[in-house]
Design a protein around this motif. Structure first.
Motif, PDB file in Angstrom:
ATOM      1  N   MET A 135      56.215  49.390  61.906  1.00  0.00           N
ATOM      2  CA  MET A 135      55.855  50.486  60.931  1.00  0.00           C
ATOM      3  C   MET A 135      54.735  49.677  60.374  1.00  0.00           C
ATOM      4  O   MET A 135      54.809  48.610  59.697  1.00  0.00           O
ATOM      5  CB  MET A 135      56.921  50.561  60.245  1.00  0.00           C
ATOM      6  CG  MET A 135      58.330  51.210  60.764  1.00  0.00           C
ATOM      7  SD  MET A 135      57.898  52.730  61.628  1.00  0.00           S
ATOM      8  CE  MET A 135      58.095  54.057  60.516  1.00  0.00           C
ATOM      9  N   LEU A 136      53.753  50.528  60.077  1.00  0.00           N
ATOM     10  CA  LEU A 136      52.264  49.887  59.416  1.00  0.00           C
ATOM     11  C   LEU A 136      52.152  50.792  58.267  1.00  0.00           C
ATOM     12  O   LEU A 136      51.933  51.932  58.294  1.00  0.00           O
ATOM     13  CB  LEU A 136      51.334  49.963  60.295  1.00  0.00           C
ATOM     14  CG  LEU A 136      49.962  49.280  59.809  1.00  0.00           C
ATOM     15  CD1 LEU A 136      50.100  47.887  59.974  1.00  0.00           C
ATOM     16  CD2 LEU A 136      49.078  49.910  60.913  1.00  0.00           C
ATOM     17  N   PRO A 137      52.567  50.124  56.882  1.00  0.00           N
ATOM     18  CA  PRO A 137      52.507  50.778  55.747  1.00  0.00           C
ATOM     19  C   PRO A 137      50.710  50.933  55.358  1.00  0.00           C
ATOM     20  O   PRO A 137      50.182  50.104  55.543  1.00  0.00           O
ATOM     21  CB  PRO A 137      53.062  50.201  54.637  1.00  0.00           C
ATOM     22  CG  PRO A 137      53.285  48.906  55.206  1.00  0.00           C
ATOM     23  CD  PRO A 137      53.261  48.857  56.857  1.00  0.00           C
ATOM     24  N   VAL A 138      50.462  52.259  54.941  1.00  0.00           N
ATOM     25  CA  VAL A 138      49.099  52.499  54.499  1.00  0.00           C
ATOM     26  C   VAL A 138      49.119  53.028  53.252  1.00  0.00           C
ATOM     27  O   VAL A 138      49.817  53.996  53.163  1.00  0.00           O
ATOM     28  CB  VAL A 138      48.372  53.121  55.627  1.00  0.00           C
ATOM     29  CG1 VAL A 138      46.947  53.534  55.342  1.00  0.00           C
ATOM     30  CG2 VAL A 138      48.379  52.757  57.070  1.00  0.00           C
ATOM     31  N   VAL A 139      48.340  52.493  52.315  1.00  0.00           N
ATOM     32  CA  VAL A 139      48.063  53.225  50.919  1.00  0.00           C
ATOM     33  C   VAL A 139      46.759  53.339  50.550  1.00  0.00           C
ATOM     34  O   VAL A 139      45.774  52.831  51.151  1.00  0.00           O
ATOM     35  CB  VAL A 139      48.771  52.108  49.708  1.00  0.00           C
ATOM     36  CG1 VAL A 139      50.164  51.895  49.897  1.00  0.00           C
ATOM     37  CG2 VAL A 139      47.881  50.892  49.680  1.00  0.00           C
ATOM     38  N   GLN A 140      46.670  54.315  49.567  1.00  0.00           N
ATOM     39  CA  GLN A 140      45.452  54.663  49.021  1.00  0.00           C
ATOM     40  C   GLN A 140      44.983  53.839  47.848  1.00  0.00           C
ATOM     41  O   GLN A 140      45.663  53.895  46.901  1.00  0.00           O
ATOM     42  CB  GLN A 140      45.260  55.997  48.626  1.00  0.00           C
ATOM     43  CG  GLN A 140      43.808  56.545  48.703  1.00  0.00           C
ATOM     44  CD  GLN A 140      43.731  58.093  48.336  1.00  0.00           C
ATOM     45  OE1 GLN A 140      44.776  58.807  47.899  1.00  0.00           O
ATOM     46  NE2 GLN A 140      42.840  58.880  49.186  1.00  0.00           N
ATOM     47  N   GLU A 141      43.980  53.285  48.119  1.00  0.00           N
ATOM     48  CA  GLU A 141      43.380  52.263  46.933  1.00  0.00           C
ATOM     49  C   GLU A 141      41.899  52.315  46.602  1.00  0.00           C
ATOM     50  O   GLU A 141      41.218  52.242  47.661  1.00  0.00           O
ATOM     51  CB  GLU A 141      43.726  51.039  47.210  1.00  0.00           C
ATOM     52  CG  GLU A 141      43.730  49.659  46.353  1.00  0.00           C
ATOM     53  CD  GLU A 141      44.146  48.458  46.961  1.00  0.00           C
ATOM     54  OE1 GLU A 141      45.215  47.989  46.929  1.00  0.00           O
ATOM     55  OE2 GLU A 141      43.245  47.682  47.814  1.00  0.00           O
ATOM     56  N   ASP A 142      41.506  52.680  45.316  1.00  0.00           N
ATOM     57  CA  ASP A 142      40.181  52.895  45.189  1.00  0.00           C
ATOM     58  C   ASP A 142      39.559  53.893  46.044  1.00  0.00           C
ATOM     59  O   ASP A 142      38.301  53.839  46.410  1.00  0.00           O
ATOM     60  CB  ASP A 142      39.275  51.755  45.268  1.00  0.00           C
ATOM     61  CG  ASP A 142      39.872  50.655  44.355  1.00  0.00           C
ATOM     62  OD1 ASP A 142      40.307  50.820  43.259  1.00  0.00           O
ATOM     63  OD2 ASP A 142      39.734  49.305  44.641  1.00  0.00           O
ATOM     64  N   ASP A 150      53.125  43.486  56.053  1.00  0.00           N
ATOM     65  CA  ASP A 150      52.970  42.669  57.261  1.00  0.00           C
ATOM     66  C   ASP A 150      53.364  43.527  58.664  1.00  0.00           C
ATOM     67  O   ASP A 150      54.579  43.615  58.801  1.00  0.00           O
ATOM     68  CB  ASP A 150      53.836  41.446  57.042  1.00  0.00           C
ATOM     69  CG  ASP A 150      53.504  40.566  55.929  1.00  0.00           C
ATOM     70  OD1 ASP A 150      52.215  40.442  55.630  1.00  0.00           O
ATOM     71  OD2 ASP A 150      54.334  39.774  55.367  1.00  0.00           O
ATOM     72  N   PRO A 151      52.462  44.078  59.275  1.00  0.00           N
ATOM     73  CA  PRO A 151      52.666  44.776  60.384  1.00  0.00           C
ATOM     74  C   PRO A 151      53.381  44.007  61.434  1.00  0.00           C
ATOM     75  O   PRO A 151      53.767  44.616  62.457  1.00  0.00           O
ATOM     76  CB  PRO A 151      51.169  45.454  60.421  1.00  0.00           C
ATOM     77  CG  PRO A 151      50.375  44.322  60.251  1.00  0.00           C
ATOM     78  CD  PRO A 151      51.058  43.764  58.975  1.00  0.00           C
TER      79      PRO A 151
END
Length: 152
Positions: A135-142, A150-151
């Motif tokens: 599972m690869l977490p992805v967030v919105q930043e700037d 850690d994928p």
């Protein structure tokens, strides 16, 4: 004198029940249209976010698989970059068994605490042909989507 005076009140205009029902149905219809519009808007927001989340994860994993760790490092969020230096991240990614391929199997986007977060399910292939699901977490930043966590 003997006449009785009959009292009568003035006639009021009658408001038919039908008019009330029509107005009630109109109000209910407007509410339903508003709810449907809000639902469509929410679906569009989530669906539009799936594309950028997938694109970010795809670029990150492609760079990891090809060994371009400097470019992959740039796609990490602040929190992940605070744990790894560029050199440390590169060494960690190059540690056997290395990632040689990947397949994105699912992308989901949700809002948590008012912030959009994506999760990309990926099947990672390593040296020797072994594969595993991550599972690869992805967030919105700037205003940009970044891999966070850690994928591997």
């Amino acid at each position: 004198m003997g006449r009785e005076h009959v009292w009568s009140r003035p006639a009021r205009p009658r408001r038919p029940v039908r008019t009330g029902l029509v107005l009630g149905a109109f109000g209910l219809g407007m509410c339903l249209i508003g709810v449907a519009g809000l639902g469509v808007w929410n679906v569009q927001v989530v669906m539009q976010a799936n594309g950028p989340v997938r694109k970010t994860a795809d670029a990150f994993l492609r760079e990891v698989a090809t060994g371009d760790t400097d470019q992959a490092y740039e796609k990490l969020c602040r929190q992940a970059r605070s744990r790894w230096s560029v050199v440390g991240f590169g060494s960690w990614v190059r540690t056997p068994p290395q990632v040689t391929g990947y397949e994105i199997t699912d992308v989901s986007v949700a809002t948590k605490g008012g912030r959009p977060r994506g999760t990309v399910r990926v099947r990672v292939t390593r040296d020797g042909g072994a594969s595993e699901e991550r599972m690869l977490p992805v967030v919105q930043e700037d205003g940009k989507w970044r891999v966070c966590g850690d994928p591997f």
